[in-house]
Each structure stands twice: as C-alpha cells, then as structure tokens.
Design a protein around this motif. Sequence first.
Motif, PDB file in Angstrom:
ATOM      1  N   MET A  92       0.839  -1.201   0.000  1.00  0.00           N
ATOM      2  CA  MET A  92       0.000   0.000   0.000  1.00  0.00           C
ATOM      3  C   MET A  92       0.871   1.248   0.000  1.00  0.00           C
ATOM      4  SD  MET A  92      -1.001   2.556   2.423  1.00  0.00           S
ATOM      5  CE  MET A  92      -0.964   1.837   4.041  1.00  0.00           C
ATOM      6  N   LYS A  93       1.874   1.264   0.862  1.00  0.00           N
ATOM      7  CA  LYS A  93       2.760   2.428   0.955  1.00  0.00           C
ATOM      8  C   LYS A  93       3.547   2.632  -0.340  1.00  0.00           C
ATOM      9  CE  LYS A  93       3.262   2.345   5.972  1.00  0.00           C
ATOM     10  NZ  LYS A  93       4.166   2.051   7.106  1.00  0.00           N
ATOM     11  N   ASN A  94       4.021   1.547  -0.918  1.00  0.00           N
ATOM     12  CA  ASN A  94       4.762   1.653  -2.187  1.00  0.00           C
ATOM     13  C   ASN A  94       3.870   2.131  -3.326  1.00  0.00           C
ATOM     14  OD1 ASN A  94       7.306   0.919  -1.207  1.00  0.00           O
ATOM     15  ND2 ASN A  94       6.834  -1.254  -1.411  1.00  0.00           N
ATOM     16  N   PHE A  95       2.642   1.634  -3.384  1.00  0.00           N
ATOM     17  CA  PHE A  95       1.721   2.081  -4.428  1.00  0.00           C
ATOM     18  C   PHE A  95       1.398   3.569  -4.251  1.00  0.00           C
ATOM     19  CE2 PHE A  95      -0.165  -2.442  -5.022  1.00  0.00           C
ATOM     20  CZ  PHE A  95       0.930  -2.797  -5.776  1.00  0.00           C
ATOM     21  N   ALA A  96       1.230   4.001  -3.001  1.00  0.00           N
ATOM     22  CA  ALA A  96       0.955   5.420  -2.744  1.00  0.00           C
ATOM     23  C   ALA A  96       2.128   6.278  -3.208  1.00  0.00           C
ATOM     24  CB  ALA A  96       0.671   5.645  -1.263  1.00  0.00           C
ATOM     25  N   LYS A  97       3.344   5.846  -2.933  1.00  0.00           N
ATOM     26  CA  LYS A  97       4.534   6.604  -3.336  1.00  0.00           C
ATOM     27  C   LYS A  97       4.647   6.733  -4.850  1.00  0.00           C
ATOM     28  CE  LYS A  97       7.358   5.483   0.656  1.00  0.00           C
ATOM     29  NZ  LYS A  97       8.469   4.678   1.171  1.00  0.00           N
ATOM     30  N   ASN A  98       4.081   5.762  -5.566  1.00  0.00           N
ATOM     31  CA  ASN A  98       4.200   5.740  -7.022  1.00  0.00           C
ATOM     32  C   ASN A  98       2.902   6.110  -7.732  1.00  0.00           C
ATOM     33  OD1 ASN A  98       7.029   4.787  -7.424  1.00  0.00           O
ATOM     34  ND2 ASN A  98       6.281   3.143  -6.109  1.00  0.00           N
ATOM     35  N   SER A  99       2.090   6.923  -7.107  1.00  0.00           N
ATOM     36  CA  SER A  99       0.809   7.424  -7.632  1.00  0.00           C
ATOM     37  C   SER A  99      -0.140   6.315  -8.081  1.00  0.00           C
ATOM     38  CB  SER A  99       1.027   8.455  -8.751  1.00  0.00           C
ATOM     39  OG  SER A  99       1.616   7.882  -9.885  1.00  0.00           O
ATOM     40  N   GLY A 100      -0.132   5.208  -7.358  1.00  0.00           N
ATOM     41  CA  GLY A 100      -0.997   4.080  -7.714  1.00  0.00           C
ATOM     42  C   GLY A 100      -2.292   4.006  -6.942  1.00  0.00           C
ATOM     43  N   THR A 101      -2.518   4.943  -6.014  1.00  0.00           N
ATOM     44  CA  THR A 101      -3.728   4.897  -5.192  1.00  0.00           C
ATOM     45  C   THR A 101      -4.467   6.233  -5.220  1.00  0.00           C
ATOM     46  OG1 THR A 101      -2.480   5.508  -3.237  1.00  0.00           O
ATOM     47  CG2 THR A 101      -2.763   3.164  -3.621  1.00  0.00           C
ATOM     48  N   ARG A 115      -3.439   5.009  10.146  1.00  0.00           N
ATOM     49  CA  ARG A 115      -2.480   4.073   9.558  1.00  0.00           C
ATOM     50  C   ARG A 115      -2.520   4.094   8.034  1.00  0.00           C
ATOM     51  NH1 ARG A 115      -3.549  -1.400  11.445  1.00  0.00           N
ATOM     52  NH2 ARG A 115      -1.675  -1.906  10.279  1.00  0.00           N
ATOM     53  N   GLY A 116      -3.601   4.571   7.462  1.00  0.00           N
ATOM     54  CA  GLY A 116      -3.705   4.682   6.011  1.00  0.00           C
ATOM     55  C   GLY A 116      -3.311   6.052   5.485  1.00  0.00           C
ATOM     56  N   PHE A 117      -2.958   6.953   6.400  1.00  0.00           N
ATOM     57  CA  PHE A 117      -2.549   8.315   6.043  1.00  0.00           C
ATOM     58  C   PHE A 117      -1.028   8.323   5.904  1.00  0.00           C
ATOM     59  CE2 PHE A 117      -1.546  12.809   6.962  1.00  0.00           C
ATOM     60  CZ  PHE A 117      -2.428  13.419   6.090  1.00  0.00           C
ATOM     61  N   VAL A 118      -0.549   8.313   4.662  1.00  0.00           N
ATOM     62  CA  VAL A 118       0.887   8.198   4.387  1.00  0.00           C
ATOM     63  C   VAL A 118       1.286   9.173   3.279  1.00  0.00           C
ATOM     64  CG1 VAL A 118       0.999   5.763   5.074  1.00  0.00           C
ATOM     65  CG2 VAL A 118       0.544   6.342   2.687  1.00  0.00           C
ATOM     66  N   GLU A 119       2.590   9.323   3.106  1.00  0.00           N
ATOM     67  CA  GLU A 119       3.071  10.156   2.002  1.00  0.00           C
ATOM     68  C   GLU A 119       2.964   9.371   0.699  1.00  0.00           C
ATOM     69  OE1 GLU A 119       6.537  13.160   1.768  1.00  0.00           O
ATOM     70  OE2 GLU A 119       7.340  11.260   1.001  1.00  0.00           O
ATOM     71  N   GLY A 120       2.524  10.069  -0.310  1.00  0.00           N
ATOM     72  CA  GLY A 120       2.394   9.456  -1.622  1.00  0.00           C
ATOM     73  C   GLY A 120       2.588  10.483  -2.712  1.00  0.00           C
ATOM     74  N   THR A 121       2.358  10.051  -3.921  1.00  0.00           N
ATOM     75  CA  THR A 121       2.507  10.923  -5.073  1.00  0.00           C
ATOM     76  C   THR A 121       1.146  11.102  -5.732  1.00  0.00           C
ATOM     77  OG1 THR A 121       4.736  10.095  -5.435  1.00  0.00           O
ATOM     78  CG2 THR A 121       3.700  11.220  -7.282  1.00  0.00           C
TER      79      THR A 121
END
Length: 183
Positions: A92-101, A115-121
Amino acid sequence: MKRIGIILMMLVTMGLLAGCGDEADLTILLMPGQQQVIPQEVTDQVKAQLQQQLGSEKKVEVNASAMYSIQKLIAELAVGSNDMMVVPEEDMKNFAKNSGTTPLEDTFDKEKYKRGFVEGTVLVPDASGKDQEKKEEHLYAIPIHDMKMFKSIGFALENLFVIIPSNAPHPELAKQVLKSMVE
C-alpha cells in the motif's frame, strides 16, 4: 436430424456470446500478505455481502490470490481492472509513493484511519495543464482491521489495507462501497 444439430449449435453459440458481455460493475482483488492465506469462504462472504448491499442491478466480482505474489499484484495494478484491492501494508505504501492509489479524504476521516494516512505521489496539473507529480500526505487506504465487514466475517487482519487504485474503472462506486464496508 441435421437441422436439430444446427439449431443446438446456434443456441450454444448464442449462450456463449451472451455471457461475454457480463462484466462486473465492481471488481475487488484480495491479496494475502506473506505467510498468509485468504480462505475461499472469506472471498465468498465478501462477495455475498457486497452483492446484497448493491442489489441485483449491479454485479460484484471478488477475486483472491491463493498466495502472495508481488508480480501478480503489480500486474493487477497495471492492468487497471480492479476497483478496490486489499493489499499488505508495505505494498500500500509503495503504491501510494508511485501514484498508484486514490486519496480518500473526501469520503473518510483521516484522523480515524491514521495508519492509512501516508506520504504518496499525486498528479497535479501545472499552469499549462500538464500533470506533474507532487509528494503529499493523504489518506490512501483503510485498514481492514477497522472495517465492520471484515470484522463480521472474522478476517480483520492487522497488516491488510483496502486501496482504490488510481486507475480504477469505477472510483466513485468503489468509494461508496468502501464506505458501506466500514460502517
């Protein structure tokens, strides 16, 4: 006799063709974490509960992977046919970082699901209208541990999260359904 055979062949062909356009209105992929299994009963119960909520006018498809596979997970995300995905926390975190979510704050309280509030792109249009990547913190996922539906079926694992992929075919319907799964 020959005529009956031709008629039977035509009926079988028509039946097969009729099934080809029967696409789901909402598709969900369940991917277990490492050393985990998603029992068929869980998949069946998720589908049955969601189908009951959506009624007969919408078709739900729920698929589960027998075991964890990052290659399958990446392929499923790339294909863009899933409206929601249940994935392990690190993915989930990796997908968020790569604009996948898809960010979810317009539907859910980020304070409730920290827990679902993370840094992403996210992709943000610049002055010329061209999309530019920008790092931002958003609510990108809901932990299944906090979801009423998964608790009710006895499958509220700590390390799995629901995301709506950024390329989901039906993101608004997915948000509505995700909201019903939480309540």
